[in-house]
Write an enzyme that holds these catalytic residues in place. Structure first.
Site, PDB file in Angstrom:
ATOM      1  N   ASN A 148      32.097  46.368  37.906  1.00  0.00           N
ATOM      2  CA  ASN A 148      33.373  46.177  38.608  1.00  0.00           C
ATOM      3  C   ASN A 148      33.335  46.622  40.070  1.00  0.00           C
ATOM      4  O   ASN A 148      34.192  46.239  40.848  1.00  0.00           O
ATOM      5  CB  ASN A 148      34.498  46.920  37.873  1.00  0.00           C
ATOM      6  CG  ASN A 148      34.126  48.342  37.502  1.00  0.00           C
ATOM      7  OD1 ASN A 148      33.141  48.568  36.802  1.00  0.00           O
ATOM      8  ND2 ASN A 148      34.893  49.289  37.978  1.00  0.00           N
ATOM      9  N   GLN A 176      34.987  41.843  34.024  1.00  0.00           N
ATOM     10  CA  GLN A 176      34.806  41.208  35.344  1.00  0.00           C
ATOM     11  C   GLN A 176      34.005  39.906  35.246  1.00  0.00           C
ATOM     12  O   GLN A 176      33.617  39.332  36.262  1.00  0.00           O
ATOM     13  CB  GLN A 176      34.105  42.180  36.315  1.00  0.00           C
ATOM     14  CG  GLN A 176      34.842  43.487  36.536  1.00  0.00           C
ATOM     15  CD  GLN A 176      36.110  43.347  37.380  1.00  0.00           C
ATOM     16  OE1 GLN A 176      36.379  42.290  37.982  1.00  0.00           O
ATOM     17  NE2 GLN A 176      36.921  44.391  37.435  1.00  0.00           N
ATOM     18  N   SER A 196      40.308  41.705  29.821  1.00  0.00           N
ATOM     19  CA  SER A 196      41.653  42.102  30.242  1.00  0.00           C
ATOM     20  C   SER A 196      42.293  40.987  31.066  1.00  0.00           C
ATOM     21  O   SER A 196      41.671  40.474  31.998  1.00  0.00           O
ATOM     22  CB  SER A 196      41.527  43.382  31.067  1.00  0.00           C
ATOM     23  OG  SER A 196      42.795  43.846  31.425  1.00  0.00           O
ATOM     24  N   HIS A 198      44.787  40.956  33.204  1.00  0.00           N
ATOM     25  CA  HIS A 198      45.264  41.139  34.586  1.00  0.00           C
ATOM     26  C   HIS A 198      44.160  40.970  35.622  1.00  0.00           C
ATOM     27  O   HIS A 198      44.414  41.042  36.813  1.00  0.00           O
ATOM     28  CB  HIS A 198      46.014  42.459  34.753  1.00  0.00           C
ATOM     29  CG  HIS A 198      45.187  43.707  34.766  1.00  0.00           C
ATOM     30  ND1 HIS A 198      44.833  44.328  35.933  1.00  0.00           N
ATOM     31  CD2 HIS A 198      44.657  44.458  33.765  1.00  0.00           C
ATOM     32  CE1 HIS A 198      44.133  45.433  35.648  1.00  0.00           C
ATOM     33  NE2 HIS A 198      44.015  45.526  34.345  1.00  0.00           N
ATOM     34  N   THR A 234      53.137  45.690  16.260  1.00  0.00           N
ATOM     35  CA  THR A 234      53.682  44.356  16.525  1.00  0.00           C
ATOM     36  C   THR A 234      53.052  43.796  17.794  1.00  0.00           C
ATOM     37  O   THR A 234      52.968  44.484  18.809  1.00  0.00           O
ATOM     38  CB  THR A 234      55.220  44.432  16.672  1.00  0.00           C
ATOM     39  OG1 THR A 234      55.736  45.006  15.468  1.00  0.00           O
ATOM     40  CG2 THR A 234      55.825  43.061  16.894  1.00  0.00           C
ATOM     41  N   CYS A 321      40.330  52.864  39.323  1.00  0.00           N
ATOM     42  CA  CYS A 321      40.480  54.022  38.443  1.00  0.00           C
ATOM     43  C   CYS A 321      39.853  55.257  39.057  1.00  0.00           C
ATOM     44  O   CYS A 321      40.043  56.361  38.590  1.00  0.00           O
ATOM     45  CB  CYS A 321      39.826  53.732  37.091  1.00  0.00           C
ATOM     46  SG  CYS A 321      40.349  52.184  36.416  1.00  0.00           S
TER      47      CYS A 321
HETATM   48  N1  PMP Z   1      36.313  47.591  32.343  1.00  0.00           N
HETATM   49  C1  PMP Z   1      36.149  47.153  33.589  1.00  0.00           C
HETATM   50  C2  PMP Z   1      34.806  46.684  34.034  1.00  0.00           C
HETATM   51  C3  PMP Z   1      37.245  47.121  34.474  1.00  0.00           C
HETATM   52  O1  PMP Z   1      37.081  46.668  35.718  1.00  0.00           O
HETATM   53  C4  PMP Z   1      38.504  47.562  34.002  1.00  0.00           C
HETATM   54  C5  PMP Z   1      39.717  47.563  34.924  1.00  0.00           C
HETATM   55  N2  PMP Z   1      39.567  48.381  36.056  1.00  0.00           N
HETATM   56  C6  PMP Z   1      38.613  48.018  32.677  1.00  0.00           C
HETATM   57  C7  PMP Z   1      37.497  48.020  31.882  1.00  0.00           C
HETATM   58  C8  PMP Z   1      39.917  48.514  32.123  1.00  0.00           C
HETATM   59  O2  PMP Z   1      40.784  47.446  31.912  1.00  0.00           O
HETATM   60  P1  PMP Z   1      42.358  47.675  31.663  1.00  0.00           P
HETATM   61  O3  PMP Z   1      42.949  47.862  33.001  1.00  0.00           O
HETATM   62  O4  PMP Z   1      42.803  46.416  31.002  1.00  0.00           O
HETATM   63  O5  PMP Z   1      42.494  48.845  30.764  1.00  0.00           O
END
Ligand code: PMP
Length: 370
Positions: A148, A176, A196, A198, A234, A321
């Site tokens: 990422n 990614q 994911s 988003h 749910t 993060c």
């Molecule tokens: N794995 C990777 C490689 C990511 O880039 C991310 C998001 N920063 C995540 C896991 C975590 O995903 P989520 O935001 O859906 O918890």
């Protein structure tokens, strides 16, 4: 005008889906209820599951479940495998996302044996390294498909081939990678993957966990028999329906999107040439089209990022993060960069929403700063 170059952290839900957001509220019943409204909701969820499964060549759509995001999926799968075996050796890499790395560190405190593989100077963890790390008691290998922070692709197909007859669970974080290139899950020989929504213009708080039915894995969330009895709770009905609409659109336009991303990626690389000696590309080889990691030589991102922000450009110093602290990226340090090099490095992550004009403006701003 703001320029959003932080699409690896999260993406915007495209304007074209605004009406769809309203339409999903037509569905409201509990998808497990047996009345007409419940069945209608269930039908919508299963339609999304089927579509995503067939687009990825997942043979049994029951192996694909909806979660609250990739953090949950990674936790569910890694702890689920560890709990099934109770002990054993786990191989992962030092460049995984915290939702893998910190689960592994936690498992280490519970008595599991961990090996954290280092990437080479191009950011790649070779399949040979994985092969050499396997022990008699190895139960699980976790290698992400695309990093990422650097966008570097890992050789997961090669690793899958090595592991396929070894009775070792092979998990890949594909957050990614999904919808950046065409993926054939069967060909990759994975036991599981996480993703994911988003990250590809879908809603936040919605993820995927694929777990092949032959995998030995203990249940993570206890409760009702939702999600094929694999994840209680749910279902996030409205998000799943919206996520399904976005996924379908992104998948149907995948070739077009790849073409467009190639075009703007080439433009970005051409723009970088002007800065020779001042900027170094940290991810030269084998990367996805949308992520660039560059070092601004002898600069500190602690000062550069706010200046870029004040000039209307949103980018990250690494993963979202981690970037709250602006400490040097552990991914780049693992790749062999010095602390100073890592402190001067930024991640630019593009999406289909970005334009060539934005890249021109970005370089104009960078020229002034440098
Ligand atoms: N794995 C990777 C490689 C990511 O880039 C991310 C998001 N920063 C995540 C896991 C975590 O995903 P989520 O935001 O859906 O918890």
């Amino acid at each position: 005008m703001r320029i959003y170059f932080d699409n690896a952290a999260s993406t915007k839900i495209l304007n074209r889906f605004r009406e769809d957001i309203l339409k999903v509220f037509d569905f409201y019943a509990n998808p497990s209820s047996v009345h007409a409204e419940g069945k209608k909701a269930r039908y919508e969820i299963e339609k999304v599951r089927e579509y995503i499964s067939s687009s990825l060549n997942i043979l049994n759509s029951k192996d694909l479940i909806f979660t609250s995001g990739a953090t949950e999926s990674n936790n569910m799968i890694i702890k689920g495998v560890a709990n099934f075996y109770g002990k054993g050796h786990i191989i992962t890499t030092g460049i995984e996302h915290p939702s893998v790395l910190n689960v592994c560190r936690y498992l280490e405190t519970k008595g599991f044996e961990l090996t954290y593989l280092k990437p080479n100077e191009d950011g790649i963890v070779t399949s040979d390294k994985v092969l050499n790390a396997i022990k008699d008691n190895t139960i699980l290998v976790c290698v992400m498909a695309v990093n990422n922070e650097t966008g570097v692709k890992q050789p997961i197909e090669e690793i899958g081939n090595i592991l396929k007859n070894k009775n070792i669970h092979f998990h890949s974080d594909m957050v990614q990678y999904l919808l950046k290139e065409k993926i054939d899950v069967e060909k990759l020989n994975l036991s599981s993957f996480s993703a994911s929504f988003h990250k590809f213009h879908g809603p936040k708080g919605l993820g995927l966990a694929y777990v092949k039915n032959t995998s030995k894995i203990e249940k993570f969330m206890h409760g009702g028999s939702h999600e094929k009895n694999k994840r209680a709770g749910t279902e996030n009905l409205q998000s799943i329906i919206l996520g399904g609409i976005v996924y379908r659109y992104m998948n149907e336009n995948l070739s077009e999107n790849i073409k467009y991303m190639s075009k703007i990626s080439d433009k970005f690389l051409r723009g970088l040439k002007e800065f020779e000696g001042k900027i170094r590309l940290n991810n030269k080889e084998n990367r996805v089209l949308n992520i660039f990691n560059i070092e601004l030589i002898d600069k500190d991102i602690q000062y550069i990022l706010p200046i870029l922000d004040m000039n209307g450009v949103s980018i990250s110093g690494g993963s979202a993060c981690q970037s709250g602290s602006l400490s040097p990226s552990y991914v780049l340090l693992e790749q062999g960069l010095s602390e100073n090099q890592a402190k001067g490095s930024i991640r630019i992550s593009l999406s289909i929403e970005n334009t060539e004009e934005e890249i021109d403006i970005f370089f104009e701003i960078l020229r002034k700063i440098i």
